[in-house]
Design an enzyme around this catalytic site. Sequence first.
Site: not given
Ligand code: DCM
Ligand code: DCM
Ligand code: ZN
Ligand code: ZN
Length: 270
Positions: A1, A6, A45, A48, A60, A116, A120, A126, A149, A153
């Site tokens: 998300w 979140h 987020d 990472r 995640h 978090h 997720d 995810h 995706h 999210d």
């Molecule tokens: N995101 C972030 N920083 C970045 C790129 C993306 O915080 N440089 C955020 C965008 C999405 C979130 O990460 O809102 C997605 O991550 P997840 O689904 O793991 O929470």
């Molecule tokens: N993500 C996922 N599965 C993967 C790789 C990434 O669910 N195999 C998720 C994490 C973030 C979003 O996709 O929410 C974008 O990831 P990234 O910022 O690594 O491109």
């Molecule tokens: Zn996350």
């Molecule tokens: Zn995501």
Amino acid sequence: WGAMGHETVAYIASNFVSSSTQSYFQSLLGDTSGDYLASVASWADSYRYTTAGKFSAPFHFVDANDNPPSSCGVDFSRDCDAEGCVISAIQNYTRILLDSRYSAANRVIAAKMVIHFVGDIGQPLHCEALDVGGNDIDVTYDGDDTNLHAIWDSDIPESISGGSSMASAKTWASTLTTAINSGDYKSQASSWVSGLSVATAASQQATALQWASEANAYVCSTVLKGGLSTVQNKELSGAYTTAADPVVKLQIAKQGYRLAKYLDAIVAAI
Ligand code: DCM
Ligand code: DCM
Ligand code: ZN
Ligand code: ZN
Ligand code: DCM
């Protein structure tokens, strides 16, 4: 998300935790406001994407190597490799919170991670490997180029709550809290937490695997229901979002309620 999703999970959890759980985490996180969980819900987020936090990127998600939409399923030994996944991450950070030998600094990190990742793990994509959890499936949303995706999210949740702000999250959490207490979810909420246990490493893993399997099932039933060709390069803000809407609401409500009971179980075991 995205951050708003979140924060909504965290606000729902704040509405259901016991008073001792609230005190424990307000003290640990150094925040006695009502936002003590929501304010840290998206920290993982940003972490990472830092050099120091790069190791946590695989935590995640879990790349379920199934075959949607005809066959869905999460297999821990097949899908969670040595670098870790959302299931092993929940287990590992739970273990840290439960072990009194860890410093307060370690448990602050562990708390933020658990808050978090319990969010997720409820996002269907995810818990799916196909096309990098849908990141490589191009779609449009309100005419903008994005991917499958990203709309799960953020765009679809924000279309429901009305925005991306913390205020939108708080209002949406209040609506879903009412649904749990006295509305659509009243009769099912207790089933969401049946089997929830932090007692052993095995029960922590089984609890998280159950949550992941449930989210993953929606990849077959909803996210990719009609197959790849029905979403690829399609505009998904209309009928697709209407079909996704009840699943997004349910998954956010469920993970918020589960987070409350999970944090209660941790505090009860400390
Ligand atoms: N995101 C972030 N920083 C970045 C790129 C993306 O915080 N440089 C955020 C965008 C999405 C979130 O990460 O809102 C997605 O991550 P997840 O689904 O793991 O929470
Ligand atoms: N993500 C996922 N599965 C993967 C790789 C990434 O669910 N195999 C998720 C994490 C973030 C979003 O996709 O929410 C974008 O990831 P990234 O910022 O690594 O491109
Ligand atoms: Zn996350
Ligand atoms: Zn995501
Ligand atoms: N520590 C650890 N593993 C644990 C618990 C605590 O690494 N399961 C941390 C806390 C201590 C240090 O490492 O500062 C050494 O702890 P111990 O030798 O008691 O495990």
